[in-house]
Design an enzyme around this catalytic site. Structure first.
Site, PDB file in Angstrom:
ATOM      1  N   GLY A  75       0.995  -1.166   0.376  1.00  0.00           N
ATOM      2  CA  GLY A  75      -0.436   0.116  -0.021  1.00  0.00           C
ATOM      3  C   GLY A  75       1.130   1.051   0.032  1.00  0.00           C
ATOM      4  O   GLY A  75       0.317   2.117  -1.028  1.00  0.00           O
ATOM      5  N   THR A  76       1.767   0.971   0.618  1.00  0.00           N
ATOM      6  CA  THR A  76       3.344   2.484   0.318  1.00  0.00           C
ATOM      7  C   THR A  76       3.542   2.907  -0.320  1.00  0.00           C
ATOM      8  O   THR A  76       3.595   3.600  -0.769  1.00  0.00           O
ATOM      9  CB  THR A  76       3.753   1.802   1.832  1.00  0.00           C
ATOM     10  OG1 THR A  76       3.545   2.130   3.154  1.00  0.00           O
ATOM     11  CG2 THR A  76       5.024   3.000   1.710  1.00  0.00           C
ATOM     12  N   ASN A 157      -6.267   4.766   9.499  1.00  0.00           N
ATOM     13  CA  ASN A 157      -6.344   3.593  10.707  1.00  0.00           C
ATOM     14  C   ASN A 157      -5.902   2.968  12.381  1.00  0.00           C
ATOM     15  O   ASN A 157      -5.913   1.883  12.437  1.00  0.00           O
ATOM     16  CB  ASN A 157      -4.793   2.874   9.543  1.00  0.00           C
ATOM     17  CG  ASN A 157      -3.713   3.827   9.646  1.00  0.00           C
ATOM     18  OD1 ASN A 157      -4.450   5.220   9.426  1.00  0.00           O
ATOM     19  ND2 ASN A 157      -2.637   3.801  10.401  1.00  0.00           N
ATOM     20  N   SER A 205      -3.793  -2.678  -0.029  1.00  0.00           N
ATOM     21  CA  SER A 205      -3.133  -3.802   0.097  1.00  0.00           C
ATOM     22  C   SER A 205      -3.332  -4.977   0.603  1.00  0.00           C
ATOM     23  O   SER A 205      -4.445  -5.045   0.939  1.00  0.00           O
ATOM     24  CB  SER A 205      -2.398  -3.056   1.242  1.00  0.00           C
ATOM     25  OG  SER A 205      -1.406  -3.665   1.427  1.00  0.00           O
ATOM     26  N   HIS A 207      -2.407  -7.828   2.389  1.00  0.00           N
ATOM     27  CA  HIS A 207      -2.436  -7.850   3.383  1.00  0.00           C
ATOM     28  C   HIS A 207      -3.266  -7.418   5.016  1.00  0.00           C
ATOM     29  O   HIS A 207      -3.380  -8.175   5.658  1.00  0.00           O
ATOM     30  CB  HIS A 207      -0.434  -8.289   4.045  1.00  0.00           C
ATOM     31  CG  HIS A 207      -0.042  -6.933   4.841  1.00  0.00           C
ATOM     32  ND1 HIS A 207      -0.383  -6.364   5.983  1.00  0.00           N
ATOM     33  CD2 HIS A 207       0.277  -5.155   3.774  1.00  0.00           C
ATOM     34  CE1 HIS A 207       0.349  -5.452   5.970  1.00  0.00           C
ATOM     35  NE2 HIS A 207      -0.060  -4.367   4.999  1.00  0.00           N
ATOM     36  N   THR A 243      10.489  -7.896 -12.507  1.00  0.00           N
ATOM     37  CA  THR A 243       9.406  -8.727 -12.514  1.00  0.00           C
ATOM     38  C   THR A 243       8.269  -9.268 -11.540  1.00  0.00           C
ATOM     39  O   THR A 243       8.216  -8.827 -10.269  1.00  0.00           O
ATOM     40  CB  THR A 243      10.231 -10.544 -12.432  1.00  0.00           C
ATOM     41  OG1 THR A 243      11.135 -10.366 -13.656  1.00  0.00           O
ATOM     42  CG2 THR A 243       9.143 -11.195 -13.071  1.00  0.00           C
ATOM     43  N   CYS A 335       3.021   0.533  12.549  1.00  0.00           N
ATOM     44  CA  CYS A 335       4.584   1.321  11.987  1.00  0.00           C
ATOM     45  C   CYS A 335       4.601   1.883  13.600  1.00  0.00           C
ATOM     46  O   CYS A 335       6.313   2.528  13.277  1.00  0.00           O
ATOM     47  CB  CYS A 335       4.898   2.154  11.014  1.00  0.00           C
ATOM     48  SG  CYS A 335       3.157   3.166  11.305  1.00  0.00           S
TER      49      CYS A 335
END
Ligand code: PLP
Length: 389
Positions: A75-76, A157, A205, A207, A243, A335
């Site tokens: 997401g970042t 969040n 994102s 996860h 890739t 974080c």
């Protein structure tokens, strides 16, 4: 889906456990189907098909065109890519040099804007009220002919507060201002139709929705100026070299499919958990535990503060107490864990540093149970007895 009884995981806004069906879907792409999707032989064609089918799933989920979806690492990264990509690609085409966001954005947005400002841009920050809702009237005053791009998150969040992105998109469209929304905490949990909302770009994102880590995606409306952030090969239509993480992308698409089919029932279930949790907290300590996630908040996130007038305010010690008793929660954004800095979000809501330091976040998933909430409330009862001044 079940988790070990002795470990109750209520930190699902930080990350989620991978769904078994997602894991199963990914496995062949970690061994059997290993081709590089850019290769023209059959090995490459196999993974190319998986890549493009995954793109269609994600595009369909938000009512975008597949060509408007870019897979990336997190997401970042998606946020960095969109904000830098639009700002830098627009530099030669327009003299607009102002950006805006809100005071409660994730660091991915705030730090991206700081970085873009080193290249001749300035930013403005919309304030929030004590319910962590942006001040729409203030935002209106920011809108002028020098504004290129605005970024306001969909769901916060830390507190779960939901921002009026439809209303913002409508306002900005009239003034031809690009609008990005950080949908990392809402994607897969509420319906998002990018055409109906009218956003220029959106970040998500994997996860956070029971998909693997290391995969994110950017929706960017076709025709939007957009330069790459990661330079290299011509992957992702020349916008993101490198890739592709095929197993991760396939897993993300599977997580999206599951989220789509279970969205309503999941929402109803976690809302019930959240309400029971709040009722239980009120029964423990009445007014002395303050609920930061009230009206217009995500059912998945509950932010509470142990009133500094009644409790020794030390979120780290509280979290440690919970952890020893088998409960995983958070003191705000993941974080920020491990640091003692007061949350910029709670401070932005007009609260003191000691209030911010007494704030915990519990975040729910459909695989949490009523029983887990009851056990957690018992532990919290012990905790308040221990931490009462
Ligand atoms: N934006 C919000 C609102 C988030 O909650 C997070 C993660 O906590 C991010 C962005 C960053 O996402 P990622 O962990 O995929 O980089």
């Amino acid at each position: 889906m079940s988790i070990a009884k002795e470990h109750i995981y209520l930190d699902n806004a930080a990350t989620t456990k991978i769904h078994p069906k997602v894991f199963e879907k990914m496995l062949p792409y970690l061994n059997e189907f290993f081709g590089n999707p850019s290769s023209i032989h059959s090995f490459g064609r196999k993974t190319r098909v998986a890549l493009e089918e995954s793109r269609e799933v994600v595009a369909d989920f938000v009512n975008a065109e597949p060509s408007e979806i870019y897979f990336c690492g997190t997401g970042t990264e998606s946020i960095n890519f969109i904000l830098h990509g639009i700002s830098f690609a627009s530099q030669a085409e327009t003299s607009k040099r102002t950006l805006f966001s809100s005071s409660i954005e994730h660091h991915a947005v705030l730090e991206s804007f700081k970085s873009i400002c080193e290249n001749g841009y300035t930013t403005q920050s919309v304030s929030v009220n004590d319910s962590y809702q942006i001040d729409f009237e203030e935002l209106k005053q920011f809108v002028d002919s020098d504004v290129l791009l605005g970024s306001i998150m969909n769901v916060n969040n830390e507190t779960g507060s939901i921002q009026p992105i439809n209303k913002i998109a409508e306002l900005l469209k009239e003034s031809e201002i690009f609008f990005h929304t950080d949908a990392v905490q809402s994607f897969g949990k509420i319906e998002i139709d990018v055409k109906k909302i009218g956003v220029t770009a959106l970040s998500a994102s994997s996860h956070k929705i029971y998909g693997p880590k290391g995969v994110g995606c950017a929706y960017v409306k076709s025709g939007t100026p957009l330069s790459p952030l990661i330079h290299g090969g011509s992957q992702e239509r020349n916008r993101r070299g490198g890739t592709e993480n095929i197993a991760g992308i396939v897993g993300f698409a599977e997580a999206v499919k599951i989220a789509k089919s279970e969205m309503k029932q999941n929402e109803e279930f976690v809302l019930k958990l959240k309400r029971n949790f709040i009722d239980g907290l009120n029964a423990i300590a009445g007014k002395n535990i303050l609920i930061n996630s009230k009206e217009n908040t995500s059912p998945y996130i509950l932010s509470v503060t142990f009133d500094p007038d009644f409790y020794k305010n030390d979120a780290e010690s509280m979290l440690m107490f919970l952890d020893i008793n088998g409960i995983a929660a958070s003191n705000g954004a993941a974080c920020n864990s491990g640091t003692i800095k007061a949350s910029h979000v709670i401070l932005a809501g007009g609260k003191s540093e000691s209030y911010a330091n007494g704030t915990l976040r519990f975040s729910f998933a459909p695989y949490n149970t009523e029983e887990e909430i009851t056990i957690t409330l018992d532990v919290l009862q012990k905790m308040v007895d221990k931490f009462r001044k």
